[in-house]
Scaffold this motif. Structure first.
Motif, short mmCIF file in Angstrom:
data_model
loop_
_atom_site.label_atom_id
_atom_site.label_comp_id
_atom_site.label_asym_id
_atom_site.label_seq_id
_atom_site.Cartn_x
_atom_site.Cartn_y
_atom_site.Cartn_z
N GLN A 189 0.78 -1.15 -0.05
CA GLN A 189 -0.11 0.16 0.10
C GLN A 189 0.66 1.29 -0.03
O GLN A 189 0.57 2.26 -0.67
CB GLN A 189 -1.06 -0.07 1.38
N LEU A 190 1.90 1.28 0.82
CA LEU A 190 2.97 2.51 0.85
C LEU A 190 3.54 2.60 -0.56
O LEU A 190 3.72 3.64 -1.03
CB LEU A 190 3.88 2.22 1.97
N SER A 191 3.85 1.34 -1.07
CA SER A 191 4.61 1.42 -2.47
C SER A 191 3.77 1.93 -3.50
O SER A 191 4.36 2.70 -4.61
CB SER A 191 5.23 0.00 -2.96
N ALA A 192 2.68 1.64 -3.64
CA ALA A 192 1.47 2.17 -4.64
C ALA A 192 2.13 1.99 -6.09
O ALA A 192 2.00 2.87 -6.69
CB ALA A 192 1.48 3.73 -4.36
N VAL A 193 2.49 0.52 -6.16
CA VAL A 193 2.89 0.33 -7.54
C VAL A 193 1.57 0.27 -8.12
O VAL A 193 0.38 -0.42 -8.09
CB VAL A 193 3.64 -1.07 -7.28
N LYS A 194 1.56 0.79 -9.50
CA LYS A 194 0.35 0.81 -10.28
C LYS A 194 0.06 -0.49 -10.76
O LYS A 194 0.73 -1.46 -11.08
CB LYS A 194 0.50 1.87 -11.48
N GLY A 195 -1.29 -0.79 -11.28
CA GLY A 195 -1.70 -2.13 -12.00
C GLY A 195 -1.27 -2.06 -13.22
O GLY A 195 -0.96 -1.13 -13.89
N CYS A 196 -1.66 -3.21 -13.76
CA CYS A 196 -1.21 -3.44 -15.26
C CYS A 196 -2.17 -3.17 -16.24
O CYS A 196 -1.65 -3.37 -17.40
CB CYS A 196 -0.70 -5.18 -15.57
N PHE A 197 -3.36 -2.79 -15.94
CA PHE A 197 -4.49 -2.40 -16.72
C PHE A 197 -3.90 -1.42 -17.92
O PHE A 197 -4.16 -1.70 -18.93
CB PHE A 197 -5.65 -2.28 -16.13
N HIS A 198 -3.61 -0.44 -17.41
CA HIS A 198 -3.28 0.68 -18.23
C HIS A 198 -2.01 0.36 -19.29
O HIS A 198 -2.21 0.77 -20.50
CB HIS A 198 -2.79 2.14 -17.66
N GLU A 199 -1.27 -0.35 -19.04
CA GLU A 199 -0.32 -1.00 -19.93
C GLU A 199 -0.68 -1.98 -20.87
O GLU A 199 -0.31 -1.72 -21.98
CB GLU A 199 1.07 -1.40 -19.05
N ILE A 200 -1.32 -2.84 -20.32
CA ILE A 200 -2.18 -3.61 -21.34
C ILE A 200 -3.10 -3.25 -22.43
O ILE A 200 -3.28 -3.24 -23.61
CB ILE A 200 -2.87 -4.68 -20.56
N LEU A 201 -3.68 -1.90 -21.82
CA LEU A 201 -4.67 -1.23 -22.69
C LEU A 201 -3.77 -0.52 -23.67
O LEU A 201 -4.32 -0.34 -24.89
CB LEU A 201 -5.51 -0.23 -21.94
N LYS A 202 -2.43 0.09 -23.34
CA LYS A 202 -1.87 0.70 -24.62
C LYS A 202 -1.52 -0.18 -25.48
O LYS A 202 -1.32 0.22 -26.69
CB LYS A 202 -0.60 1.19 -23.91
#
Length: 241
Positions: A189-202
């Motif tokens: 939660q502190l790291s707040a690493v983004k999910g892969c959805f936006h990269e896959i959508l790109k």
């Protein structure tokens, strides 16, 4: 140079362009099919809708192959001034053009629900198969490492998952900014690493833009070729009369 001779020459040039367009669409279809196949491996074929992205590539391959044959057919029909070949050329191009319009409508319809479709593939994999299925685990680990992302939305996709239960509540290392071996939910939660959805959508949007641009160019050539071929057909008909 008479009008008929000019249109005949234009017909030959248009069919050469259709031939080149068919080769371009064919190669684009192969590329999209390969990239979409890799993407489906990452997400897992959990629904029949997932195959629609691969079908787009296969459709481009089929249409590209037919366009190559049509380019050759149109050149021969114009050169030989054959009414039969010109009418066959016009009919087949019209059918292909209608099919391409229908495929574009389907592609637009699926793009509007891209997030829902992707989520329906990814969530079951992360909840039930990640950590137990070697192929799914390996592919998702590779995806998260290469894209610097965690899960589909974020680390919450792994909360309560089979992987978390079997690893004493730990999450995959990619969900923590420093990729520590013990990635606790609090650290994720502190790291707040983004999910892969936006990269896959790109990736999907990049393929869609390329395919759409190629298809639009080929479609314009098809419309012009239909007009020219019908003009030649009618001119030959009047000359015979």
């Amino acid at each position: 140079m008479g009008c008929f001779t000019f249109v005949k020459l234009m017909m030959v040039l248009l069919n050469l362009l259709i031939l080149l367009g068919g080769l371009t669409l064919l190669s684009t279809g192969v590329w999209v099919a390969l990239e979409s196949g890799s993407l489906l491996q990452i997400l897992g074929p959990f629904t029949s809708d997932a195959m629609q992205f691969v079908h787009v590539g296969f459709f481009c391959i089929a249409v590209g192959s037919v366009l190559v044959l049509l380019g050759i057919l149109g050149c021969i029909g114009a050169q030989k001034e054959s009414k039969c070949l010109l009418l066959t050329f016009f009919s087949v191009v019209m059918i292909i053009f209608i099919s391409e319009v229908a495929a574009a409508v389907v592609a637009l319809a699926y793009s509007a629900f891209a997030e829902e479709i992707l989520r329906s593939w990814a969530t079951p994999a992360l909840k039930d198969q990640y950590g137990s299925d070697p192929l799914v685990t390996k592919l998702w680990n590779y995806t998260m490492t290469q894209m610097n992302c965690c899960g589909f939305t974020n680390y919450t996709d792994f909360l309560g998952s089979r992987y978390a239960q079997e690893s004493n509540g730990n999450l995959p290392p990619s969900c923590c900014r420093f990729n520590s071996s013990t990635c606790r939910p609090e650290a994720a939660q502190l790291s707040a690493v983004k999910g892969c959805f936006h990269e896959i959508l790109k990736i999907l949007m990049k393929d869609t833009i390329i395919v759409g641009g190629v298809a639009a160019g080929v479609g314009a050539l098809e419309v012009l070729a239909m007009i020219v071929s019908m003009y030649l057909y009618c001119h030959l008909d009047n000359r015979v009369s």
